[in-house]
Design a protein around this motif. Structure first.
Motif, PDB file in Angstrom:
ATOM      1  N   UNK A  39      52.505 -33.996 -17.506  1.00  0.00           N
ATOM      2  CA  UNK A  39      52.925 -34.535 -18.795  1.00  0.00           C
ATOM      3  C   UNK A  39      51.723 -35.098 -19.553  1.00  0.00           C
ATOM      4  N   UNK A  40      50.905 -35.888 -18.876  1.00  0.00           N
ATOM      5  CA  UNK A  40      49.718 -36.456 -19.512  1.00  0.00           C
ATOM      6  C   UNK A  40      48.750 -35.392 -19.977  1.00  0.00           C
ATOM      7  N   UNK A  41      48.517 -34.397 -19.141  1.00  0.00           N
ATOM      8  CA  UNK A  41      47.584 -33.334 -19.495  1.00  0.00           C
ATOM      9  C   UNK A  41      48.116 -32.508 -20.670  1.00  0.00           C
ATOM     10  N   UNK A  42      49.394 -32.176 -20.653  1.00  0.00           N
ATOM     11  CA  UNK A  42      49.984 -31.406 -21.753  1.00  0.00           C
ATOM     12  C   UNK A  42      49.905 -32.157 -23.078  1.00  0.00           C
ATOM     13  N   UNK A  43      50.237 -33.441 -23.040  1.00  0.00           N
ATOM     14  CA  UNK A  43      50.167 -34.237 -24.264  1.00  0.00           C
ATOM     15  C   UNK A  43      48.724 -34.382 -24.735  1.00  0.00           C
ATOM     16  N   UNK A  44      47.793 -34.624 -23.797  1.00  0.00           N
ATOM     17  CA  UNK A  44      46.386 -34.779 -24.176  1.00  0.00           C
ATOM     18  C   UNK A  44      45.880 -33.508 -24.872  1.00  0.00           C
TER      19      UNK A  44
END
Length: 195
Positions: free
Chosen positions: A64-69
């Motif tokens: 989730x963090x990587x996708x949003x970043x």
């Protein structure tokens, strides 16, 4: 909330960080009032009582963090957001079916969300929703990256003038001003020496 989340080190997608960052995730969820203090204590020991569930949630958090970043950085560059980056967000949003109800937290009543999904992924739902809203706003939003070349933190500029440059004036802003002052002092000394 989503920007605070993507700025955390455990959302970088680095699998090595997963073994030591479970408590960071729980601390974040508690700080953002996604889980209560009692639930936080219960979740903190999950790496020992159910390491598979903890590992699964941590993997979801990292994705989730990587996708949003990646999506946020594309917005900053006025680039195209890839559909696969958003899948981690949509995956979490799909588990948000449930309902709100009043719950006693020991001190008073609060509104709590009861998920129909049995897994722990619902703990990430508020973060995913926050990220989805920011992405849906697109380039009209106040998404910014810190102007410090050594800092990669993202922030939301909600200042009146929309001219904020630093993730934190106390950290990066102050460092930049001190460095600029030192640079000017060095230039003045060099000019005085050559004169």
């Amino acid at each position: 909330m989503c920007l605070d989340f993507v700025n955390l080190p455990f959302t970088s997608g680095d699998p090595v960080a997963h073994t030591t960052s479970w408590l960071e995730l729980i601390e974040f969820l508690t700080e953002k009032q996604i889980v209560s203090g009692a639930r936080s204590n219960e979740l903190s020991s999950l790496t020992e009582t159910d390491p598979k569930a903890a590992g699964t949630l941590l993997a979801h958090a990292a994705r989730l963090g990587q996708g949003m970043r990646l999506a946020f950085r594309a917005i900053l560059r006025a680039g195209r957001i890839q559909r696969e980056w958003l899948e981690a967000i949509n995956e979490i949003l799909r588990v948000t079916e449930g309902y709100d109800q009043l719950e006693w937290d020991g001190n008073g009543w609060r509104l709590g969300f009861v998920a129909k999904h049995e897994g722990l992924e619902w703990l990430l739902a508020a973060i995913a929703r926050s990220g989805a809203e920011l992405i849906a706003e697109g380039s009209r939003n106040g998404l910014q990256q810190c102007s410090n070349a050594n800092c990669h933190l993202l922030f939301y500029d909600d200042s009146r003038t929309r001219r904020r440059k630093w993730c934190s004036m106390a950290l990066c802003g102050n460092r930049s001003k001190v460095a600029a002052f030192a640079r000017r002092q060095g230039e003045e000394k060099a000019r005085a020496h050559h004169a």
